[in-house]
Motif scaffolding. Structure first.
Motif, PDB file in Angstrom:
ATOM      1  N   ILE A  21       3.371   4.458   8.444  1.00 37.39           N
ATOM      2  CA  ILE A  21       4.323   3.426   8.843  1.00 37.39           C
ATOM      3  C   ILE A  21       3.588   2.124   9.134  1.00 37.39           C
ATOM      4  O   ILE A  21       2.562   2.105   9.820  1.00 37.39           O
ATOM      5  CB  ILE A  21       5.089   3.855  10.113  1.00 37.39           C
ATOM      6  N   CYS A  22       4.152   1.033   8.636  1.00 39.25           N
ATOM      7  CA  CYS A  22       3.753  -0.309   9.038  1.00 39.25           C
ATOM      8  C   CYS A  22       4.861  -0.822   9.960  1.00 39.25           C
ATOM      9  O   CYS A  22       5.983  -1.033   9.512  1.00 39.25           O
ATOM     10  CB  CYS A  22       3.588  -1.207   7.813  1.00 39.25           C
ATOM     11  N   GLN A  23       4.558  -0.959  11.242  1.00 40.02           N
ATOM     12  CA  GLN A  23       5.577  -1.347  12.216  1.00 40.02           C
ATOM     13  C   GLN A  23       5.533  -2.844  12.498  1.00 40.02           C
ATOM     14  O   GLN A  23       4.480  -3.408  12.785  1.00 40.02           O
ATOM     15  CB  GLN A  23       5.396  -0.590  13.533  1.00 40.02           C
ATOM     16  N   ILE A  24       6.704  -3.449  12.404  1.00 37.99           N
ATOM     17  CA  ILE A  24       6.878  -4.835  12.831  1.00 37.99           C
ATOM     18  C   ILE A  24       7.634  -4.788  14.150  1.00 37.99           C
ATOM     19  O   ILE A  24       8.794  -4.369  14.198  1.00 37.99           O
ATOM     20  CB  ILE A  24       7.669  -5.649  11.798  1.00 37.99           C
ATOM     21  N   LEU A  25       6.974  -5.163  15.211  1.00 38.29           N
ATOM     22  CA  LEU A  25       7.583  -5.157  16.539  1.00 38.29           C
ATOM     23  C   LEU A  25       8.058  -6.578  16.831  1.00 38.29           C
ATOM     24  O   LEU A  25       7.310  -7.423  17.318  1.00 38.29           O
ATOM     25  CB  LEU A  25       6.565  -4.681  17.571  1.00 38.29           C
ATOM     26  N   ASP A  26       9.308  -6.846  16.464  1.00 44.31           N
ATOM     27  CA  ASP A  26       9.887  -8.178  16.646  1.00 44.31           C
ATOM     28  C   ASP A  26      10.334  -8.307  18.104  1.00 44.31           C
ATOM     29  O   ASP A  26      11.302  -7.678  18.520  1.00 44.31           O
ATOM     30  CB  ASP A  26      11.068  -8.366  15.702  1.00 44.31           C
ATOM     31  N   MET A  27       9.627  -9.114  18.855  1.00 46.37           N
ATOM     32  CA  MET A  27       9.856  -9.201  20.293  1.00 46.37           C
ATOM     33  C   MET A  27      10.660 -10.434  20.690  1.00 46.37           C
ATOM     34  O   MET A  27      10.675 -10.845  21.840  1.00 46.37           O
ATOM     35  CB  MET A  27       8.513  -9.159  21.018  1.00 46.37           C
ATOM     36  N   THR A  28      11.374 -11.001  19.716  1.00 47.85           N
ATOM     37  CA  THR A  28      12.293 -12.087  20.013  1.00 47.85           C
ATOM     38  C   THR A  28      13.328 -11.594  21.029  1.00 47.85           C
ATOM     39  O   THR A  28      13.863 -10.490  20.893  1.00 47.85           O
ATOM     40  CB  THR A  28      13.005 -12.545  18.724  1.00 47.85           C
ATOM     41  N   ASN A  29      13.603 -12.375  22.026  1.00 47.65           N
ATOM     42  CA  ASN A  29      14.574 -12.068  23.095  1.00 47.65           C
ATOM     43  C   ASN A  29      14.091 -11.018  24.082  1.00 47.65           C
ATOM     44  O   ASN A  29      14.819 -10.656  25.005  1.00 47.65           O
ATOM     45  CB  ASN A  29      15.931 -11.615  22.514  1.00 47.65           C
ATOM     46  N   MET A  30      12.882 -10.489  23.900  1.00 49.86           N
ATOM     47  CA  MET A  30      12.372  -9.526  24.871  1.00 49.86           C
ATOM     48  C   MET A  30      11.806 -10.279  26.071  1.00 49.86           C
ATOM     49  O   MET A  30      11.209 -11.344  25.927  1.00 49.86           O
ATOM     50  CB  MET A  30      11.297  -8.646  24.251  1.00 49.86           C
ATOM     51  N   LYS A  52       8.054 -10.307  -0.253  1.00 46.97           N
ATOM     52  CA  LYS A  52       9.066  -9.615  -1.049  1.00 46.97           C
ATOM     53  C   LYS A  52       9.375  -8.223  -0.518  1.00 46.97           C
ATOM     54  O   LYS A  52      10.427  -7.655  -0.820  1.00 46.97           O
ATOM     55  CB  LYS A  52       8.619  -9.517  -2.500  1.00 46.97           C
ATOM     56  N   CYS A  53       8.467  -7.640   0.296  1.00 49.47           N
ATOM     57  CA  CYS A  53       8.671  -6.288   0.812  1.00 49.47           C
ATOM     58  C   CYS A  53       9.635  -6.251   1.996  1.00 49.47           C
ATOM     59  O   CYS A  53      10.084  -5.172   2.380  1.00 49.47           O
ATOM     60  CB  CYS A  53       7.338  -5.687   1.241  1.00 49.47           C
ATOM     61  N   LEU A  54       9.946  -7.402   2.563  1.00 48.86           N
ATOM     62  CA  LEU A  54      10.760  -7.459   3.776  1.00 48.86           C
ATOM     63  C   LEU A  54      12.234  -7.630   3.462  1.00 48.86           C
ATOM     64  O   LEU A  54      12.606  -8.121   2.396  1.00 48.86           O
ATOM     65  CB  LEU A  54      10.273  -8.618   4.656  1.00 48.86           C
ATOM     66  N   PRO A  55      13.101  -7.237   4.412  1.00 43.32           N
ATOM     67  CA  PRO A  55      14.543  -7.482   4.228  1.00 43.32           C
ATOM     68  C   PRO A  55      14.837  -8.984   4.153  1.00 43.32           C
ATOM     69  O   PRO A  55      14.021  -9.819   4.563  1.00 43.32           O
ATOM     70  CB  PRO A  55      15.168  -6.865   5.487  1.00 43.32           C
ATOM     71  N   GLU A  56      16.015  -9.302   3.666  1.00 44.34           N
ATOM     72  CA  GLU A  56      16.357 -10.704   3.448  1.00 44.34           C
ATOM     73  C   GLU A  56      16.372 -11.503   4.746  1.00 44.34           C
ATOM     74  O   GLU A  56      16.061 -12.703   4.742  1.00 44.34           O
ATOM     75  CB  GLU A  56      17.708 -10.800   2.739  1.00 44.34           C
ATOM     76  N   ASP A  65       0.821  -1.211   0.000  1.00 47.85           N
ATOM     77  CA  ASP A  65       0.000   0.000   0.000  1.00 47.85           C
ATOM     78  C   ASP A  65       0.857   1.263   0.000  1.00 47.85           C
ATOM     79  O   ASP A  65       0.360   2.363   0.219  1.00 47.85           O
ATOM     80  CB  ASP A  65      -0.947   0.006   1.210  1.00 47.85           C
ATOM     81  N   HIS A  66       2.172   1.091  -0.210  1.00 49.13           N
ATOM     82  CA  HIS A  66       3.152   2.178  -0.283  1.00 49.13           C
ATOM     83  C   HIS A  66       3.565   2.726   1.079  1.00 49.13           C
ATOM     84  O   HIS A  66       4.320   3.692   1.145  1.00 49.13           O
ATOM     85  CB  HIS A  66       2.659   3.333  -1.169  1.00 49.13           C
ATOM     86  N   ALA A  67       3.070   2.158   2.166  1.00 49.85           N
ATOM     87  CA  ALA A  67       3.552   2.565   3.486  1.00 49.85           C
ATOM     88  C   ALA A  67       5.004   2.137   3.646  1.00 49.85           C
ATOM     89  O   ALA A  67       5.458   1.155   3.062  1.00 49.85           O
ATOM     90  CB  ALA A  67       2.693   1.938   4.583  1.00 49.85           C
ATOM     91  N   ALA A  68       5.740   2.895   4.459  1.00 50.62           N
ATOM     92  CA  ALA A  68       7.111   2.523   4.777  1.00 50.62           C
ATOM     93  C   ALA A  68       7.112   1.481   5.895  1.00 50.62           C
ATOM     94  O   ALA A  68       6.143   1.346   6.642  1.00 50.62           O
ATOM     95  CB  ALA A  68       7.908   3.754   5.203  1.00 50.62           C
ATOM     96  N   ILE A  69       8.211   0.753   5.999  1.00 54.52           N
ATOM     97  CA  ILE A  69       8.319  -0.312   6.995  1.00 54.52           C
ATOM     98  C   ILE A  69       9.252   0.130   8.112  1.00 54.52           C
ATOM     99  O   ILE A  69      10.315   0.706   7.868  1.00 54.52           O
ATOM    100  CB  ILE A  69       8.857  -1.602   6.360  1.00 54.52           C
ATOM    101  N   MET A  70       8.847  -0.121   9.334  1.00 53.02           N
ATOM    102  CA  MET A  70       9.686   0.104  10.512  1.00 53.02           C
ATOM    103  C   MET A  70       9.763  -1.210  11.279  1.00 53.02           C
ATOM    104  O   MET A  70       8.727  -1.778  11.636  1.00 53.02           O
ATOM    105  CB  MET A  70       9.114   1.209  11.403  1.00 53.02           C
ATOM    106  N   LEU A  92      13.134  -9.832  -0.098  1.00 53.63           N
ATOM    107  CA  LEU A  92      14.031  -9.558  -1.215  1.00 53.63           C
ATOM    108  C   LEU A  92      14.571  -8.129  -1.205  1.00 53.63           C
ATOM    109  O   LEU A  92      15.219  -7.718  -2.153  1.00 53.63           O
ATOM    110  CB  LEU A  92      13.289  -9.810  -2.544  1.00 53.63           C
ATOM    111  N   ASN A  93      14.276  -7.388  -0.156  1.00 53.00           N
ATOM    112  CA  ASN A  93      14.607  -5.962  -0.164  1.00 53.00           C
ATOM    113  C   ASN A  93      15.738  -5.623   0.794  1.00 53.00           C
ATOM    114  O   ASN A  93      15.536  -5.038   1.856  1.00 53.00           O
ATOM    115  CB  ASN A  93      13.369  -5.135   0.176  1.00 53.00           C
ATOM    116  N   GLY A  94      16.960  -5.990   0.418  1.00 55.10           N
ATOM    117  CA  GLY A  94      18.124  -5.537   1.154  1.00 55.10           C
ATOM    118  C   GLY A  94      18.377  -6.279   2.458  1.00 55.10           C
ATOM    119  O   GLY A  94      17.671  -7.218   2.830  1.00 55.10           O
TER     120      GLY A  94
END
Length: 306
Positions: A154-163, A239-243, A109-114, A248-250
């Motif tokens: 912003i589309c926020q991914i709150l990765d709570m691994t190790n929290m 495909k929108c996420l980092p490797e 939807d063209h939102a940026a990812i955080m 596929l995006n950086g």
């Protein structure tokens, strides 16, 4: 103001009421209003004001309120936005990789990812207040530099691994509420949705409790608990996420380098921050208690809209 790609310009026009030919007049109105507020010492640069106009969908009255809230908050609650200088410690926090803003990946939807990974920060070494200061700096810069983030949100991914509960213990109810106030009413960025990835059960319970306690008086973005990358892909195209997240995006290290370069390029911007804020005895308007808001003694004054 940067020239927008046609597709993004269309979104800005249709969803934010952004018409480039009107922006110079809007800036004149806002700058004039700022100069008329005796209590207010606010930034008046075009980039900063346009970021706030976009956040408020070009409502001048809402933008005035957000400007006042932004600088009042910085003067009233320095514990949340303290140490906003580009120091070696701030750069070290950035290198921990607790906040990623991919420069190029975009949601469908063209939102940026955080991507936030608070579990990668040792609570014995860094207090949550320092992390908040860093977050507030970077989120402000992304609003100035990333047109997708400023316009679509912003589309926020709150990765709570190790929290764990040690992290949560530093974020008590009062601190949590102040941070969400800054995010909702001061920050130039709009968080559209939050996906909590791999949250331990006790952290899920804590977040649900915090949201329940404050939901009546705050506007929370939709929040979803997801337990795996495969489940996350149902919401965000892979495909929108980092490797590192199967996309596929950086790479994430590229995000860290991008943010470090951005912080360094804005060193003078933050050094100048001491010149801004509010002088409350000069404010016009009725005094409204904020003890109910933050559980602290004191007062907060209504903004006068001319």
């Amino acid at each position: 103001m940067r020239l927008l790609p046609p597709e993004l310009a269309k979104i800005a026009r249709e969803e934010l009421n952004e018409f480039p030919e009107r922006i110079p007049q809007d800036l004149i109105i806002l700058r004039t209003w700022i100069y008329q507020q005796r209590h207010l010492r606010a930034r008046t640069s075009a980039d900063f004001l346009i970021a706030l106009l976009r956040r408020c969908r070009y409502s001048l009255e809402q933008t005035k309120q957000r400007i006042d809230d932004f600088f009042t908050f910085h003067s009233t609650y320095p514990e949340i936005v303290m140490h906003r200088r580009v120091t070696e410690k701030i750069l070290t926090i950035n290198r921990l990789g607790i906040q990623y803003f991919p420069e190029f990946p975009r949601c469908s939807d063209h939102a940026a990812i955080m991507i936030s990974r608070m579990g990668d920060c040792c609570p014995k070494r860094y207090h949550m207040r320092e992390i908040m200061a860093y977050d507030s700096m970077v989120m402000e810069l992304i609003a100035l530099e990333n047109d997708n983030a400023a316009i679509v949100g912003i589309c926020q991914i709150l990765d709570m691994t190790n929290m764990n509960v040690e992290h949560a213990a530093q974020l008590d109810s009062g601190l949590f509420r102040k941070w969400w106030y800054w995010t909702n009413y001061c920050c130039p960025l709009r968080i559209n949705v939050i996906y909590c990835l791999n949250a331990p059960k006790e952290i899920q319970n804590w977040m649900t409790l915090m949201k329940t306690l404050h939901a009546r008086r705050e506007t929370f973005p939709p929040m979803f608990m997801v337990n795996s990358l495969e489940e996350l892909y149902k919401y965000i195209p892979q495909k929108c996420l980092p490797e590192e997240y199967g996309g596929l995006n950086g790479h994430l290290h590229e995000c860290v380098s991008y943010t470090e370069d951005l912080l360094k390029s804005y060193r003078d911007y933050f050094e100048d921050e001491g010149n801004y804020g509010t002088i409350e005895p000069l404010r016009r308007g009725d005094i409204v208690p904020y003890e109910a808001e933050f559980g602290a003694e004191g007062s907060f004054r209504k903004l006068m809209i001319d």
